[in-house]
Scaffold this motif. Structure first.
Motif, PDB file in Angstrom:
ATOM      1  N   THR A 156       0.839  -1.205   0.000  1.00  0.00           N
ATOM      2  CA  THR A 156       0.000   0.000   0.000  1.00  0.00           C
ATOM      3  C   THR A 156       0.871   1.251   0.000  1.00  0.00           C
ATOM      4  N   ASP A 157       1.654   1.418  -1.045  1.00  0.00           N
ATOM      5  CA  ASP A 157       2.512   2.598  -1.140  1.00  0.00           C
ATOM      6  C   ASP A 157       1.665   3.866  -1.277  1.00  0.00           C
ATOM      7  N   HIS A 158       2.290   4.998  -0.960  1.00  0.00           N
ATOM      8  CA  HIS A 158       1.572   6.272  -0.964  1.00  0.00           C
ATOM      9  C   HIS A 158       1.264   6.742  -2.390  1.00  0.00           C
ATOM     10  N   ASP A 159      -0.022   6.782  -2.715  1.00  0.00           N
ATOM     11  CA  ASP A 159      -0.509   7.371  -3.970  1.00  0.00           C
ATOM     12  C   ASP A 159       0.096   6.737  -5.211  1.00  0.00           C
ATOM     13  N   THR A 160       0.509   5.495  -5.120  1.00  0.00           N
ATOM     14  CA  THR A 160       1.041   4.800  -6.293  1.00  0.00           C
ATOM     15  C   THR A 160       0.851   3.297  -6.164  1.00  0.00           C
ATOM     16  N   MET A 161       0.572   2.656  -7.297  1.00  0.00           N
ATOM     17  CA  MET A 161       0.490   1.201  -7.351  1.00  0.00           C
ATOM     18  C   MET A 161       1.599   0.643  -8.237  1.00  0.00           C
ATOM     19  N   ASP A 162       2.641   1.430  -8.446  1.00  0.00           N
ATOM     20  CA  ASP A 162       3.702   1.062  -9.381  1.00  0.00           C
ATOM     21  C   ASP A 162       4.497  -0.164  -8.944  1.00  0.00           C
ATOM     22  N   GLY A 163       4.456  -0.492  -7.658  1.00  0.00           N
ATOM     23  CA  GLY A 163       5.215  -1.651  -7.182  1.00  0.00           C
ATOM     24  C   GLY A 163       4.445  -2.958  -7.222  1.00  0.00           C
ATOM     25  N   LEU A 164       3.168  -2.902  -7.581  1.00  0.00           N
ATOM     26  CA  LEU A 164       2.317  -4.082  -7.485  1.00  0.00           C
ATOM     27  C   LEU A 164       2.785  -5.228  -8.383  1.00  0.00           C
ATOM     28  N   ILE A 165       3.098  -4.907  -9.642  1.00  0.00           N
ATOM     29  CA  ILE A 165       3.517  -5.957 -10.573  1.00  0.00           C
ATOM     30  C   ILE A 165       4.788  -6.646 -10.077  1.00  0.00           C
ATOM     31  N   LEU A 166       5.718  -5.857  -9.533  1.00  0.00           N
ATOM     32  CA  LEU A 166       6.966  -6.419  -9.009  1.00  0.00           C
ATOM     33  C   LEU A 166       6.687  -7.349  -7.833  1.00  0.00           C
ATOM     34  N   ALA A 167       5.761  -6.935  -6.961  1.00  0.00           N
ATOM     35  CA  ALA A 167       5.412  -7.766  -5.806  1.00  0.00           C
ATOM     36  C   ALA A 167       4.737  -9.056  -6.253  1.00  0.00           C
ATOM     37  N   GLU A 168       3.834  -8.949  -7.201  1.00  0.00           N
ATOM     38  CA  GLU A 168       3.126 -10.144  -7.689  1.00  0.00           C
ATOM     39  C   GLU A 168       4.092 -11.130  -8.344  1.00  0.00           C
ATOM     40  N   LYS A 169       5.032 -10.618  -9.080  1.00  0.00           N
ATOM     41  CA  LYS A 169       6.000 -11.501  -9.737  1.00  0.00           C
ATOM     42  C   LYS A 169       6.865 -12.213  -8.695  1.00  0.00           C
ATOM     43  N   ALA A 170       7.281 -11.470  -7.672  1.00  0.00           N
ATOM     44  CA  ALA A 170       8.106 -12.073  -6.622  1.00  0.00           C
ATOM     45  C   ALA A 170       7.349 -13.140  -5.851  1.00  0.00           C
ATOM     46  N   ALA A 171       6.011 -13.023  -5.831  1.00  0.00           N
ATOM     47  CA  ALA A 171       5.197 -13.967  -5.054  1.00  0.00           C
ATOM     48  C   ALA A 171       4.825 -15.218  -5.827  1.00  0.00           C
ATOM     49  N   GLU A 172       5.126 -15.250  -7.118  1.00  0.00           N
ATOM     50  CA  GLU A 172       4.668 -16.354  -7.968  1.00  0.00           C
ATOM     51  C   GLU A 172       5.108 -17.727  -7.464  1.00  0.00           C
ATOM     52  N   LYS A 173       6.325 -17.827  -6.952  1.00  0.00           N
ATOM     53  CA  LYS A 173       6.841 -19.121  -6.502  1.00  0.00           C
ATOM     54  C   LYS A 173       6.841 -19.245  -4.981  1.00  0.00           C
TER      55      LYS A 173
END
Length: 284
Positions: free
Chosen positions: A37-54
């Motif tokens: 839940t970064d401040h006023d941005t969702m730019d990190g979401l894709i990176l987090a989702e990719k890291a969570a894949e495995k």
């Protein structure tokens, strides 16, 4: 309820861990449901989702939105943070966040300009360097850290107390969305609106109660429970208002990283009897 943390930050805003590092740290803490839940941005979401894949962890889409509200009797405007969670159609919210980022970028420059006559130095370039030149990612925490590194204060909180918090000479209010508009755009995006850390806005108990009331009136979904370090009487007040307005609850550490070691990832308060977690609505 253990293993859930619905309020965390990465270095895409004012955290110290990258989204990937945050996910791995959460896995080590046995967290199975994590919202970035970064401040006023969702730019990190894709990176987090990719890291969570495995990994054995579910990533919930999230963002902490800078908003504002006021009491009709006084007309004074107050800042408030609304956490948006589990957006099914994030496009309406993403459009709003573009505007929020512009406000954030302009505000950071204003603060640095106001600091010049106070410290006799322009630190804007140093602040921007902390966010890879992306001015719309700057928070007051980045400015505070720069003031520490430059030797003007000894710790970040001192920077706030001396220069950049409300009432100080380099304070600039974040002119974000109104509370009703914030909740509305979250719902347009198929998400849930959570009132973040209601006891951390330097408000009187009367104003905290009123804030929760108007949050509920505007269709807010859940209130984030105060951390366990809060006085029992404060938690009881929040619990009463949640029950009164039939709101759900959310839990999050508000983890930022090593510059706030007293806030631990996954360290969340417990629900009281009868309280319903907002995460139970995510798959409905």
């Amino acid at each position: 309820m253990e293993g859930i943390d619905l309020h965390t930050h990465s270095n895409i805003s004012d955290g110290t861990l990258s989204p990937e590092q945050l996910v791995l740290a959460a896995v080590e803490k046995n967290i199975h449901t994590l919202a970035l839940t970064d401040h006023d941005t969702m730019d990190g979401l894709i990176l987090a989702e990719k890291a969570a894949e495995k990994q054995q962890i579910k990533i919930i889409s999230g963002v902490e939105i800078s908003s504002q509200w006021s009491r009709p009797a006084t007309k004074k405007s107050y800042g408030v943070h609304i956490v948006a969670l589990n957006m099914k159609n994030p496009e309406p919210l993403q459009r709003i966040l573009i505007e929020q980022k512009k406000v954030r970028a302009a505000r950071s420059k204003q603060i640095c300009d106001l600091l010049i006559p106070l410290i006799h130095e322009d630190i804007y370039a140093d602040v921007i360097a902390k966010v890879d030149g992306e001015a719309d990612r700057v928070t007051r925490t980045h400015i505070a850290k720069t003031l520490v590194e430059k030797g003007y204060v000894s710790r970040p909180q001192q920077a706030f107390d001396k220069y950049i918090k409300e009432g100080k000479k380099a304070y600039v209010k974040f002119e974000g969305l109104g509370l009703a508009e914030t909740i509305d755009v979250i719902h347009q995006s198929g998400g849930f609106a959570v009132l973040a850390h209601p006891t951390k806005y330097d408000l009187s108990a009367t104003n905290i109660r009123y804030l929760i009331e108007i949050f509920a009136q505007h269709g807010g979904d859940a209130v984030e429970l105060p951390p366990a370090i809060e006085p029992a009487s404060t938690r009881q007040m929040i619990d009463r208002k949640i029950a009164e307005h039939e709101l759900k609850v959310s839990v999050g550490s508000d983890f930022h990283g090593d510059h706030m070691p007293w806030i631990r990832l996954g360290n969340i308060p417990r629900l009281k009897e009868g309280q319903i977690g907002i995460w139970e609505s995510f798959n409905h």
